[in-house]
Design a protein around this motif. Structure first.
Motif, short mmCIF file in Angstrom:
data_model
loop_
_atom_site.label_atom_id
_atom_site.label_comp_id
_atom_site.label_asym_id
_atom_site.label_seq_id
_atom_site.Cartn_x
_atom_site.Cartn_y
_atom_site.Cartn_z
N VAL A 1 -1.88 0.58 -21.99
CA VAL A 1 -2.33 0.62 -20.55
C VAL A 1 -3.06 -0.93 -20.23
O VAL A 1 -2.80 -1.60 -18.69
CB VAL A 1 -3.99 1.12 -20.05
CG1 VAL A 1 -4.54 1.22 -19.03
CG2 VAL A 1 -3.76 3.09 -20.27
N SER B 1 0.39 -3.19 -20.24
CA SER B 1 1.26 -3.08 -18.61
C SER B 1 0.85 -3.93 -17.82
O SER B 1 1.07 -4.84 -16.76
CB SER B 1 1.54 -1.23 -18.31
OG SER B 1 0.22 -0.99 -17.99
N GLN B 2 -1.03 -3.65 -17.92
CA GLN B 2 -1.93 -4.55 -16.61
C GLN B 2 -1.49 -6.08 -16.89
O GLN B 2 -0.61 -6.78 -16.54
CB GLN B 2 -3.05 -4.78 -17.02
CG GLN B 2 -3.75 -3.15 -16.29
CD GLN B 2 -4.86 -3.26 -17.45
OE1 GLN B 2 -5.98 -3.46 -17.74
NE2 GLN B 2 -5.03 -1.94 -16.36
N GLN C 1 -10.94 5.83 -16.80
CA GLN C 1 -10.11 3.93 -16.19
C GLN C 1 -10.05 3.55 -16.70
O GLN C 1 -9.88 1.88 -17.17
CB GLN C 1 -9.96 4.41 -14.76
CG GLN C 1 -8.43 5.13 -14.60
CD GLN C 1 -8.60 5.87 -12.63
OE1 GLN C 1 -7.44 4.37 -12.47
NE2 GLN C 1 -8.95 6.13 -12.55
N PRO D 1 -5.27 9.25 -11.89
CA PRO D 1 -4.14 9.03 -11.04
C PRO D 1 -3.06 9.24 -12.55
O PRO D 1 -3.34 9.51 -12.60
CB PRO D 1 -3.66 7.98 -10.92
CG PRO D 1 -5.19 6.64 -11.84
CD PRO D 1 -6.01 8.15 -11.75
N GLU D 2 -2.05 10.06 -11.58
CA GLU D 2 -0.62 10.38 -12.51
C GLU D 2 -0.43 9.03 -13.67
O GLU D 2 -0.07 9.35 -14.74
CB GLU D 2 0.72 10.29 -11.45
CG GLU D 2 0.76 11.65 -10.75
CD GLU D 2 0.30 13.31 -11.09
OE1 GLU D 2 1.38 12.99 -12.62
OE2 GLU D 2 -0.27 13.97 -11.44
N GLU D 3 -0.01 8.32 -13.27
CA GLU D 3 0.66 7.33 -14.07
C GLU D 3 0.20 6.65 -15.02
O GLU D 3 0.15 6.21 -16.34
CB GLU D 3 1.31 5.81 -13.12
CG GLU D 3 0.09 4.83 -12.46
CD GLU D 3 -0.28 5.74 -10.30
OE1 GLU D 3 -0.44 6.87 -10.43
OE2 GLU D 3 -1.01 5.13 -10.29
N TYR D 4 -2.03 7.38 -14.90
CA TYR D 4 -2.47 7.10 -16.43
C TYR D 4 -2.09 7.70 -17.24
O TYR D 4 -1.71 6.62 -18.40
CB TYR D 4 -4.27 7.41 -16.25
CG TYR D 4 -4.68 7.60 -17.44
CD1 TYR D 4 -5.21 5.95 -16.79
CD2 TYR D 4 -5.38 7.73 -17.94
CE1 TYR D 4 -5.94 5.58 -17.94
CE2 TYR D 4 -6.48 7.17 -18.45
CZ TYR D 4 -6.32 6.24 -19.18
OH TYR D 4 -7.65 5.96 -19.35
N SER D 5 -1.60 8.84 -17.12
CA SER D 5 -0.56 9.45 -18.44
C SER D 5 0.67 8.77 -19.17
O SER D 5 1.18 8.98 -19.95
CB SER D 5 -1.25 11.03 -19.09
OG SER D 5 -0.04 10.92 -17.16
N GLN D 6 0.73 7.84 -18.13
CA GLN D 6 1.83 7.24 -18.16
C GLN D 6 1.66 6.30 -19.19
O GLN D 6 2.84 6.01 -20.63
CB GLN D 6 2.83 6.39 -17.11
CG GLN D 6 4.42 6.01 -17.62
CD GLN D 6 4.65 4.81 -16.19
OE1 GLN D 6 4.42 5.09 -15.72
NE2 GLN D 6 5.56 4.26 -16.69
N TYR D 7 0.91 5.17 -19.42
CA TYR D 7 0.88 4.55 -20.26
C TYR D 7 -0.34 4.99 -21.59
O TYR D 7 -0.50 4.41 -22.52
CB TYR D 7 0.22 2.92 -20.03
CG TYR D 7 1.37 2.40 -18.88
CD1 TYR D 7 2.38 2.12 -19.52
CD2 TYR D 7 1.01 2.01 -17.30
CE1 TYR D 7 3.61 1.48 -18.86
CE2 TYR D 7 2.00 2.10 -16.92
CZ TYR D 7 3.20 1.60 -17.64
OH TYR D 7 4.56 0.73 -16.47
#
Lengths: 590, 384
Positions: B273, B276-277, B331, B345-351
């Protein structure tokens, strides 16, 4: 009338100063520390030595000595000591690494003193002022600088690679710890030895030379004996500091090299106070014994001096190059290279780290500081108050620690039985575990003392300054006392005979003669105050009294950038302060 | 050593440190900060520095019924990246017509234990940031209960299975992290199993942290104990033989890892997380769950027994469990929510990666074993 009152105050000034010093020490050091130490004696509320017995007989802490004390047959213990699987124990290992660190610090510090005291070059004064800079650096900054310099992908290996050597694996070894300890403490050794060297009377050397001594002989017979006490003092302080080392050991060495302070920390965190206090008391006893031994030596080897006439410094670039001159400059160049590797590269790496991000050069980390200053919430730490507080506390500490240090110096250079014991005890603030002091301050000051149905609590600026002064005054004492001790007592006696009070004699006669020591002590007081962390963090109440090291700590995160940027601010502000203190100190010389 | 000293012990993600910033009572003038208060009689005691505070956010004094004092670790309110403190304060105050005062005492929850043991009234209503091992330690050391049961919390049943760690229900989980390996896949391929760490290929490749100092270090040690039981010391002997580095704090370890000293580090499974930021190369920030497991470190909050505003404290606990608040905490604290219906949000689980299996020790097991496990490990690892 007022004049008489003044005279009265003056007459008792030293006594009043001593009383005030004692009061401050009791309030912000002895009492708080005692609240923690008593846990070792009263683990279950009853007086017992069981805590010490269990530590002293535990081979894990005490090594083979523990086996001996626990009643194993001496022959068996001796056999183990001779065998390769002998156990040093945590205390033994702590002392061992402290001894190595001390040797390294002296080896790096004395040549620096030689150069600073004996050579003239542009920027010498500034360089001399900046020698205590490493003293104030938070350990995490030093760790960052060291990884970048001595690490696997560090500068050192890059340089070695270009000449086809290496790579060297230095991180997470005892060597890494020793070098980092030298980084912190060699400047201390250099500082005190430079002061001693500058005070060597050039006329004595000339006399020796005129009597036919070779320069070598004159150095060994005249100069060296005047340097030994300073070297040993630097060594003693280095040992005491590195004996209680904790964060550097775990950041650069790792847990297999854990020192006793690591265990004190863990035990305190897990609320196991009895054992923690027991270990801290043993730590203190060892450090103070060594200090006491040094003080005995110092007293026995006091160099009697009147006014000294310092020798002329050599130009770094001589007009004529004799073989000796060439050899000396070669040595200077060699040392300069070493100093660049140990002191300059880590500092430069720190600064570099504050200017780089994943995508290369960036000012983002400094932008973070500005943003935090502009938009930070009241409960968040902001850069400017940290800078301001650090400076205010440093100035206030100077004002409190210098008189305290002088009073203690005067009190311990008078003749009476047991004064070396008093002197050693006055050094205790150096030798007590920082974690114990922190916990003691919390209990003793922040939570307060109950007296007659009232709970008195002390925190905030006044308490912080007092705590800083307590940590700093031994430096003033140690920089001034040897000089006072060496003064011809006839000087004071004649002043007293002419009607001067004790305080007047001190200010008008003695201090001017030991002034370089006072300035050196003052610089240390500033350094201690700016770098202090443990007490500050406990006593800082609210957003009004945190300092620069606290801010560095707060800005640590997954990226080190913001913390290193704050670290660079700390470096810049501190450098400026040191230069100011020493220049002003030079001006106001009596 | 009283100078830089031992205070430099930080774990920003684990926020365990002995001495941290006190955000407690405010003291502005040079003479402020000293106070005397009567300890007997019926007057409500005031706090040190009371009456001298300059900012409402900086003081714990004058707790009226509409002031809620919340103790926590400092990076919960003051991290250089993100932290949920400011958002929580703003949102809570806007909805409850109350003032929320953050307090970040010098040695975290130990500060309150010390206070209680010294017979000084606790000046906070709630503590945010308890681990299971904190609770064990507190119960072991404190004579009077420091925290009480907050009673019925409407949304407590939404807390996910396995995160509740207090058998007495005092500590309410509000988020959890999973301790895992983070590795640089351009340098090495992390092993799938604990056994794999012992392979010659991975000699000197892992950096962990001191379990006596860092939450990640403690969690990793506990994970090996969960895996090997009483034989954990044998595993550690082999690991030490294979040149594992155990450094001090999470910071020490992570910065050494970033500096390329070793390709694998014990850290959190939310590492990507942040990465990527910052636009970092994710190949250098891969997550590995050994044996398909991650060690869960749920963080809890609890109400102090002698809270000045017990009802408001209870409302605060319930507020922290709300779906929207849970999403924000997760978050902003870069952890996982404690409830099963947090709005993320959806993308949270991506990272942010969750382990296939989460393991952790409960209160009873820790109460039984923790002290012995840690000192056993210390004695083996540092024996010299």
């Amino acid at each position: 009338m007022t004049q008489r009152a003044f005279a009265g105050i003056e007459r008792y000034a030293i006594g009043l100063g001593a009383a005030a010093t004692g009061l401050v020490l009791v309030a912000v050091f002895y009492y708080p520390v005692a609240t923690v130490f008593r846990e070792a004696f009263f683990p279950e509320g009853l007086l017992t030595g069981s805590v010490f017995v269990s530590i002293l007989t535990d081979p894990f802490y005490m090594g083979e000595l523990g086996r001996l004390l626990s009643g194993e047959p001496p022959g068996e213990v001796l056999r183990r000591i001779a065998s390769p699987d002998r156990q040093l124990g945590i205390l033994g290992f702590t002392a061992y690494q402290a001894a190595l660190s001390t040797v390294a610090s002296v080896a790096l510090g004395v040549p620096a003193a030689w150069i600073l005291a004996r050579f003239e070059f542009r920027g010498r004064e500034t360089l001399r002022s900046l020698t205590i800079l490493p003293f104030v650096l938070p350990s995490i900054m030093v760790a960052v600088g060291f990884v970048a310099t001595f690490g696997r992908n560090g500068t050192l290996n890059a340089i070695l690679g270009t000449v086809g050597v290496g790579p060297v694996e230095l991180m997470f070894t005892l060597e890494a710890i020793v070098i980092a300890h030298a980084f912190y403490n060699a400047p201390l050794v250099a500082r005190v030895v430079t002061a001693a060297w500058e005070a060597v009377d050039a006329r004595a050397i000339e006399t020796a030379r005129s009597l036919g001594a070779s320069p070598h002989r004159a150095f060994l017979d005249v100069v060296a004996p005047q340097l030994y006490p300073a070297v040993l003092m630097g060594a003693t302080l280095t040992f005491v500091f590195t004996f209680a080392s904790f964060p550097i050991v775990l950041a650069l060495g790792g847990f297999q090299l854990a020192t006793v302070e690591v265990f004190i920390y863990r035990l305190i965190r897990d609320l196991n106070y009895a054992e923690a206090a027991g270990l801290a008391i043993l730590e203190l006893v060892i450090s103070l014994s060594l200090t006491y031994a040094y003080l005995r030596y110092e007293a026995a080897n006091a160099v009697r001096r009147g006014a000294s006439a310092p020798g002329r410094r050599k130009q770094l670039f001589p007009r004529t190059w004799t073989p000796t001159a060439l050899l000396e400059r070669f040595a200077v160049a060699g040392y300069a290279l070493l100093a660049v590797a140990v002191f300059v590269l880590p500092l430069a790496s720190m600064i570099w780290a504050s200017l780089t991000g994943p995508a290369g050069f960036t000012l983002d980390h400094y932008r973070f500081l500005l943003e935090r200053q502009a938009t930070g919430a009241a409960f968040q730490v902001q850069p400017w108050p940290a800078v301001r507080n650090s400076l205010v506390f440093a100035v206030a500490t100077l004002g409190v620690a210098v008189p305290m240090g002088l009073v203690v110096a005067v009190a311990t250079t008078r003749r009476y039985r047991g004064r070396k014991v008093v002197d050693a005890l006055a050094m205790a603030p150096f030798a007590v575990s920082g974690i114990i002091v922190g916990l003691g301050l919390l209990r003793g000051l922040v939570f307060g003392v109950e007296i007659g149905g009232w709970r008195i609590t002390v925190a905030g600026a006044v308490a912080i300054v007092a705590a800083h002064a307590v940590s700093a005054y031994p430096f003033v004492t140690r920089n001034v006392a040897p000089g006072l001790e060496g003064l011809d007592p006839a000087l004071t006696e004649s002043a007293r005979a002419l009607g001067a009070s004790r305080a007047r004699a001190l200010v008008d006669v003695e201090l001017p003669l030991v002034w370089p020591g006072v300035v050196a002590g003052a610089a240390f007081a500033v350094a201690i105050s700016i770098g202090e962390f443990n007490s500050t963090i406990v006593l800082a109440t609210g957003t009004d009294s945190y300092t620069m090291p606290v801010a560095v700590e707060r800005y640590l995160g997954r990226r080190l950038g913001p913390a290193t940027a704050m670290g660079v601010v700390l470096l810049a502000v501190t450098s400026a302060s040191f230069i100011v203190v020493e220049r002003l100190g030079g001006y106001v010389r009596h | 050593m009283t100078r830089n000293g031992a205070g430099h012990i930080t774990d920003p993600s684990t926020r365990r440190r002995f001495l941290a910033t006190a955000g407690a009572a405010g003291a502005s003038a040079l003479l402020a900060g000293c106070s005397a208060e009567q300890t007997n009689g019926d007057e409500t005691p005031t706090d040190p520095g009371d009456g001298t505070e300059t900012e409402p956010g900086a003081t714990a004094g004058s707790d009226g019924p509409d002031t809620l004092v919340v103790g926590t670790y400092d990076s919960f309110v003051d991290a250089p990246s993100t932290s949920p403190g400011a958002w929580i304060k703003e949102t809570f105050e806007s909805e409850f017509d109350a003032t929320l005062v953050w307090q970040t005492p010098p040695n975290d929850v130990n500060y309150y234990i010390e206070r209680a043991e010294a017979g000084v009234e606790t000046d906070a209503d709630v503590y945010v940031g308890l681990n299971a091992d904190d609770l064990v330690r507190i119960d072991d050391a404190v004579s009077e209960p420091l925290f009480d049961d907050p009673g019925e919390l409407t949304r407590r049943d939404r807390v996910r299975d396995g995160l509740e760690f207090d058998p007495e229900g005092r500590a309410v989980p509000y988020d959890t992290g999973y301790i895992s390996l983070v590795y640089d896949s351009t340098e090495t391929e992390a092993p799938e199993t604990f056994e794999g760490l012992l392979e010659e290929d991975h000699r000197g490749e892992l950096i962990a942290q001191n379990p006596g100092q860092s939450t990640t270090g403690r969690a990793f040690l506990l994970h090996t104990i969960h895996r090997y039981g009483d034989d954990y010391l044998d595993f550690w002997a082999d690991l030490q033989e294979n040149d594992v580095r155990v450094l001090g704090s999470w910071n020490d370890a992570y910065s050494a890892w970033m500096g390329g000293e070793a390709p694998m580090v014990v850290s959190y499974s939310t590492d990507q997380v942040f990465a990527s930021q910052e636009g970092a190369d994710l190949d250098e920030h891969q997550i590995r769950f050994l044996d398909g497991e991650g060690y869960a470190n749920p963080e809890g909050m609890a109400r102090f027994t002698d809270a000045n505003a017990p009802d408001l404290a209870q409302e605060f606990l319930a507020f922290m469990l709300r779906a929207d608040v849970q999403g924000e905490i997760a978050q902003r604290n870069v952890q996982f929510p404690a409830t099963d219906d947090a709005e993320l949000p959806e993308e949270y689980s991506q990272y942010a990666h969750e382990p296939p299996t989460a393991v952790t020790f409960g209160y009873d097991e820790l109460a039984e074993g923790l002290e012995g496990w840690i000192s056993g490990w210390e004695r083996q690892f540092a024996g010299n």
